[in-house]
Design a protein around this motif. Structure first.
Motif, PDB file in Angstrom:
ATOM      1  N   GLY A   1      11.333  16.016  -7.858  1.00 41.58           N
ATOM      2  CA  GLY A   1      12.095  15.795  -6.638  1.00 41.58           C
ATOM      3  C   GLY A   1      12.955  14.557  -6.757  1.00 41.58           C
ATOM      4  N   VAL A   2      13.528  14.144  -5.643  1.00 43.95           N
ATOM      5  CA  VAL A   2      14.461  13.015  -5.646  1.00 43.95           C
ATOM      6  C   VAL A   2      13.910  11.808  -4.894  1.00 43.95           C
ATOM      7  N   SER A   3      12.699  11.912  -4.365  1.00 42.33           N
ATOM      8  CA  SER A   3      12.164  10.841  -3.525  1.00 42.33           C
ATOM      9  C   SER A   3      12.059   9.511  -4.243  1.00 42.33           C
ATOM     10  N   LYS A   4      11.469   9.496  -5.439  1.00 44.73           N
ATOM     11  CA  LYS A   4      11.160   8.239  -6.112  1.00 44.73           C
ATOM     12  C   LYS A   4      12.339   7.717  -6.924  1.00 44.73           C
TER      13      LYS A   4
ATOM     14  N   HIS B   1      22.304   4.238 -10.773  1.00 45.28           N
ATOM     15  CA  HIS B   1      21.354   3.330 -10.137  1.00 45.28           C
ATOM     16  C   HIS B   1      20.024   3.267 -10.870  1.00 45.28           C
ATOM     17  N   LEU B   2      19.740   4.254 -11.711  1.00 45.71           N
ATOM     18  CA  LEU B   2      18.428   4.324 -12.341  1.00 45.71           C
ATOM     19  C   LEU B   2      18.130   3.107 -13.211  1.00 45.71           C
ATOM     20  N   GLN B   3      19.114   2.662 -13.966  1.00 49.63           N
ATOM     21  CA  GLN B   3      18.883   1.502 -14.825  1.00 49.63           C
ATOM     22  C   GLN B   3      18.572   0.267 -13.996  1.00 49.63           C
ATOM     23  N   GLU B   4      19.270   0.127 -12.889  1.00 52.61           N
ATOM     24  CA  GLU B   4      18.998  -1.005 -11.982  1.00 52.61           C
ATOM     25  C   GLU B   4      17.584  -0.904 -11.415  1.00 52.61           C
ATOM     26  N   PHE B   5      17.201   0.302 -10.987  1.00 50.01           N
ATOM     27  CA  PHE B   5      15.854   0.496 -10.447  1.00 50.01           C
ATOM     28  C   PHE B   5      14.801   0.148 -11.498  1.00 50.01           C
ATOM     29  N   ARG B   6      14.966   0.704 -12.701  1.00 49.17           N
ATOM     30  CA  ARG B   6      13.963   0.486 -13.750  1.00 49.17           C
ATOM     31  C   ARG B   6      13.860  -0.978 -14.137  1.00 49.17           C
ATOM     32  N   SER B   7      14.996  -1.640 -14.256  1.00 42.69           N
ATOM     33  CA  SER B   7      14.982  -3.063 -14.622  1.00 42.69           C
ATOM     34  C   SER B   7      14.258  -3.889 -13.578  1.00 42.69           C
TER      35      SER B   7
ATOM     36  N   SER C   1       0.796  -1.226   0.000  1.00 41.80           N
ATOM     37  CA  SER C   1       0.000   0.000   0.000  1.00 41.80           C
ATOM     38  C   SER C   1       0.825   1.271   0.000  1.00 41.80           C
ATOM     39  N   GLN C   2       2.133   1.176   0.161  1.00 40.97           N
ATOM     40  CA  GLN C   2       2.951   2.387   0.268  1.00 40.97           C
ATOM     41  C   GLN C   2       3.663   2.716  -1.040  1.00 40.97           C
ATOM     42  N   GLY C   3       3.684   4.012  -1.377  1.00 42.59           N
ATOM     43  CA  GLY C   3       4.368   4.475  -2.574  1.00 42.59           C
ATOM     44  C   GLY C   3       5.809   4.821  -2.289  1.00 42.59           C
ATOM     45  N   GLU C   4       6.588   3.811  -1.995  1.00 38.42           N
ATOM     46  CA  GLU C   4       7.966   4.045  -1.581  1.00 38.42           C
ATOM     47  C   GLU C   4       8.887   2.963  -2.148  1.00 38.42           C
ATOM     48  N   PRO C   5       9.948   3.341  -2.869  1.00 41.00           N
ATOM     49  CA  PRO C   5      10.901   2.330  -3.355  1.00 41.00           C
ATOM     50  C   PRO C   5      11.495   1.557  -2.188  1.00 41.00           C
ATOM     51  N   ASP C   6      11.689   0.257  -2.379  1.00 39.81           N
ATOM     52  CA  ASP C   6      12.271  -0.550  -1.301  1.00 39.81           C
ATOM     53  C   ASP C   6      13.790  -0.556  -1.349  1.00 39.81           C
ATOM     54  N   PHE C   7      14.373   0.154  -2.308  1.00 36.29           N
ATOM     55  CA  PHE C   7      15.829   0.234  -2.408  1.00 36.29           C
ATOM     56  C   PHE C   7      16.391   1.205  -1.374  1.00 36.29           C
ATOM     57  N   ASP C   8      17.620   0.956  -0.941  1.00 38.42           N
ATOM     58  CA  ASP C   8      18.320   1.924  -0.105  1.00 38.42           C
ATOM     59  C   ASP C   8      18.751   3.118  -0.946  1.00 38.42           C
ATOM     60  N   THR C   9      18.874   4.287  -0.311  1.00 30.04           N
ATOM     61  CA  THR C   9      19.443   5.438  -1.007  1.00 30.04           C
ATOM     62  C   THR C   9      20.849   5.086  -1.491  1.00 30.04           C
ATOM     63  N   PRO C  10      21.177   5.359  -2.768  1.00 35.05           N
ATOM     64  CA  PRO C  10      22.511   5.032  -3.276  1.00 35.05           C
ATOM     65  C   PRO C  10      23.622   5.586  -2.396  1.00 35.05           C
TER      66      PRO C  10
END
Length: 381
Positions: A217-220, A271-277, A19-28
């Motif tokens: 912003g930088v959140s997502k 990190h963006l390519q990793e996130f998107r993949s 239910s949360q709109g938050e990436p589960d990745f750690d901040t790079p």
């Protein structure tokens, strides 16, 4: 839903929260190091209300590089996340009774923000057949002499819909006939798109540049939700008014976060390519599984990290304990209470009967959650 899920988890339930709109990745790590270095360098004092100059310069450079948009430093403001930037813009610009056109399904905060600022939210339904996107004729019909803003969120929360260049140009043709209407372009999910091209109104329709506020912003994209850094770029009189509002509320966002955000915007963003993949793989898994669930129908979105499946096929169904599913809220509560999966009912986004599922979780959790949803639908009679 998230609060209820936490309560059940505290009671020992194995709840899977989608239910949360938050990436589960750690901040790079490079961004984290920049924040740590800011602390070590004593960058812990008050900053200018609009944000530190190096960060606004990084934002200016990013907008020019990515979209060919030319902003001066004083046309850029930084807030405590994109959410505050949107609120500041509405609070600074709306008079009592001014109208804001909001395509729905929409992010839950938009209508309430408009109302808090004294305005009137005008919700315009966008159907699934047209990809949950605003049609030019619907925009034309919604505009009145009191219309102040059109709010566009692309990619969209909750649907993941992405407006193409041609779709924005069609809306721009309507806006040219109504010079009093401004555009609030919420681009916070800009970098999270799949096999499509991102477009933003100020870039595709340069003649609307002076009537458009870009919010981002930088959140997502950078997994920095807790750092609270968002920004706006737009007409100087509006930015000045937004800064005036902010000066009497939050003053500014964290100085440490601002220095970390410079690294996020100026670094390579490798990190963006990793996130998107990862998100693409998760999206495809969730869409495939949900379409196996009796009574659900799910389109594959082009952006963000949400799916917005229709649950029309389960309305009227009866749960094993005899309760009738009358609304999408009933269905969401059934999934949580009986199968320990937390989703958000579409009614929260002004669209029913749907549910929103965030796939910003691990493949393992998504697989387990979707299997539970399939079982929950199968258990209805």
């Amino acid at each position: 839903m998230t609060a209820r899920a936490s309560e059940l988890r505290d009671q020992g339930s194995d709840v899977i929260t989608l239910s949360q709109g938050e990436p589960d990745f750690d901040t790079p790590s490079a961004i984290c190091r920049a924040g740590i270095q800011a602390i070590r360098d004593g960058k812990t004092k008050y900053t200018p209300v609009a944000g530190i100059k190096p960060l606004r310069e990084a934002i200016r450079t990013r907008l020019e590089r990515d979209h060919g948009l030319d902003y001066r430093i004083d046309q850029i403001t930084v807030g405590c996340g994109a959410k505050q930037v949107v609120f500041n813009a509405l609070f600074a610009s709306l008079d009592a009774g001014d109208e804001v056109v909001i395509p729905t399904p929409c992010w839950v905060s938009y209508p309430d923000m408009v109302a808090l600022a004294g305005g009137k939210p005008v919700l315009v339904g966008c159907d699934e057949f047209h990809g949950f996107k605003l049609r030019p004729e619907a925009l034309e019909a919604a505009i009145t002499p009191r219309t102040k803003w059109l709010m566009l969120n692309s990619p969209c929360n909750p649907t993941g819909a992405v407006y193409s260049r041609s779709e924005l140009l069609a809306l721009a043709a309507v806006l040219r006939r109504h010079a009093h209407v401004h555009v609030l372009s919420d681009d916070i999910y800009e970098k999270l798109i799949y096999n499509v091209e991102f477009a933003t109104m100020a870039a595709v329709a340069p003649d609307l540049y002076a009537r458009t506020l870009i919010v981002n912003g930088v959140s997502k994209a950078d997994a920095m939700t807790g750092w609270r850094v968002g920004y706006g770029a737009g007409p100087l009189p509006l930015i000045k008014a937004m800064n005036l509002i902010q000066s009497q509320t939050s003053s500014h966002t964290s100085s440490i976060s601002q220095y970390a955000a410079i690294e996020a915007l100026s670094g390579g963003r490798t990190h963006l390519q990793e996130f998107r993949s990862a998100f693409l793989q998760r999206r495809d898994l969730v869409v495939a599984k949900l379409n196996q669930a009796k009574g659900l129908s799910c389109q594959a979105p082009d952006g963000a990290f949400y799916v917005f499946p229709s649950c029309a096929g389960v309305i009227g169904g009866r749960t094993p304990d005899g309760k009738v599913i009358e609304t999408d809220t009933d269905f969401a509560m059934y999934l949580l209470d009986a199968f320990a999966v937390a989703v958000v009912p579409g009614s929260g986004f002004a669209a029913s009967p749907y549910i929103r599922i965030s796939y910003a979780s691990s493949l393992e959790d998504l697989t387990r959650a979707c299997d539970r949803i399939i079982a929950a639908c199968a258990a209805l009679s």
